[in-house]
Design an enzyme around this catalytic site. Structure first.
Site, mmCIF file in Angstrom:
data_model
loop_
_atom_site.group_PDB
_atom_site.id
_atom_site.type_symbol
_atom_site.label_atom_id
_atom_site.label_comp_id
_atom_site.label_asym_id
_atom_site.label_seq_id
_atom_site.Cartn_x
_atom_site.Cartn_y
_atom_site.Cartn_z
ATOM 1 C CG HIS A 38 -1.707 1.215 1.421
ATOM 2 N ND1 HIS A 38 -2.937 1.420 0.832
ATOM 3 C CD2 HIS A 38 -1.450 2.330 2.139
ATOM 4 C CE1 HIS A 38 -3.390 2.611 1.183
ATOM 5 N NE2 HIS A 38 -2.508 3.187 1.985
ATOM 6 C CD GLU A 39 1.653 3.753 3.595
ATOM 7 O OE1 GLU A 39 1.995 4.818 3.041
ATOM 8 O OE2 GLU A 39 0.575 3.636 4.176
ATOM 9 C CG HIS A 42 0.122 5.942 -0.730
ATOM 10 N ND1 HIS A 42 -0.984 6.544 -1.280
ATOM 11 C CD2 HIS A 42 -0.332 5.249 0.343
ATOM 12 C CE1 HIS A 42 -2.056 6.230 -0.576
ATOM 13 N NE2 HIS A 42 -1.689 5.438 0.418
#
Length: 67
Positions: A38-39, A42
């Site tokens: 997820h990070e 980003h």
């Protein structure tokens, strides 16, 4: 405000740099692996809108986020 289904690996190994530029590696399984992905998404400019197979309706009543 979006919730969607995104396939993620169960195990992830990553290589990164700390604030001083020192390279390190980490491994994560299950939820930690999902967080790593997820990070990293980003950082790569990838959003849920790019990845979700399907979206779910929000469970929040209208205006609840304003409280």
């Amino acid at each position: 405000g979006h919730n969607g289904a995104i396939a993620r690996p169960r195990k992830v190994k990553l290589r990164a740099q700390d604030r001083t530029g020192k390279v390190f590696e980490m491994e994560g399984e299950e939820m930690l692996a999902r967080c790593f992905c997820h990070e990293t998404n980003h950082l790569d400019g990838i959003t849920i809108m790019d990845l979700a197979d399907r979206f779910y309706e929000d469970d929040y009543p209208d205006g609840a986020e304003e409280e």
